[in-house]
Design a protein around this motif. Sequence first.
Motif: not given
Length: 319
Positions: A18-23, A25-32, A93-96, A179-187
Motif C-alpha cells: 500500500m501507498f498513502v496519497l496525501l492528496g 490538501t489535508d483541510d477536510k472542509k476544503l476537500q468538501l 471523501l476518504k479519511e485514509e 510509503y507516503v506519496i506527497q501528491h494526489f496521484f502516483c507521481n
Amino acid sequence: MEPNISMEEERNHSSVVMFVLLGLTDDKKLQLVLFPVFLGIYLVTLFWNLSLIILIRMDSHLHTPMYFFLSCLSSIDICFTASISPRMLSDFLKEEKTISFIACATQYFAVSWMGQAEYCLLAAMAYDRYVAIGNPLHYSTIMAPGLCQKMVAGALGSGLLCSILETIPCFNMYFCGPYVIQHFFCNISEIILLSCSSRFITQTILFLAAVIVGFGSMLFILLSYVFIVASILKISSVKGSLKAFNTCASHLAVVTLFYGTALAVYMHPSSAQSEKQDKVLSVFYLIITPMLNPLIYSLRNREIKEALQRIIKKAAHFP
C-alpha cells in the motif's frame, strides 16, 4: 546520494502493498468544497470530448485527417483524465487515502502512456497542418487515411513502449517506508524518492523518455511551425495569410497549453516549499488541459459549429 542497503534488507523492504496519497490538501472542509468543483470539471471533460468524437463520426464533412486526429486527441484526453480524476474524487471523501501497490503502478502506467501518446499525436497534427498549408494541392494524397492511421498507431505505440519501460523498473525497486506519496496521484518522481535501492536505471530511463518523446516531439512541432510560417509568408494576399494561419491557431493554442503546463510541472526546482505549487501545476496539466482542448477547437472552429447546426437540424426534422 542514493541509499546503500544489503540484499537482506532489500528483501525485507520489498513487500510493500500500500501507498498513502496525501492528496491536494489535508483541510477536510476544503476537500468538501473541491469535490463538486473537480466533479464538474471531470463531467465537462467527458461531455465535451465525447460530444466532439460523436459529432466528427456523424458528420461526413468532418471526415478529414485533421478531424480524425482531433477525435483521437479527445479519446486520449478521456483516458488521460479518467486515470486521475475518479481516484482523486474518491479521496476527497476518504479519511485514509490509501492505494494498493498494483493500483498505483497501473495508474502511473496509464498516465504515462496517455501523456506520451499525446506528445506524439500533437506532433502528427503539426505535420498535418504543415502539409495543409505548405502543399494544399497534394494534401489529400499525402495525408491518406492509411498514413493517418499509422501515425496514430505510432503515437499510441510509442507511448505504450515508453510507459512500459518506465513503469517496470520503477515498481521493481525496493521501498523503505514511510510509503507516503506527497501528491494526489502516483507521481513517479515522488515514488522514486521512497526507494531504498539504486535509482540510476529508472532515472536514466525517465530522462531518455523525456528527451526522446517530450523534447523530440516539441522540436518536431517547432520545426513544423517554422515551415508553416515560411509557407504563410509566401502567400501574397493578407486575407489568404490570415486564413492559412487560422487553420492552425487552435492546434497552436493546444500545444502551448499542454507543453507550457508540462514544462512548468517538470522543470521547476524541487523543494519543500514548491510542493503546493507542483500540485497546482499538475492539476492544470492533468485535469484542466483535457477539459480545455475540445473547447479550444470547438469555439474557434467554423466547420465544427456548422456540423453541429446540421446535426441539430436533422434531429429537429426526425419524425
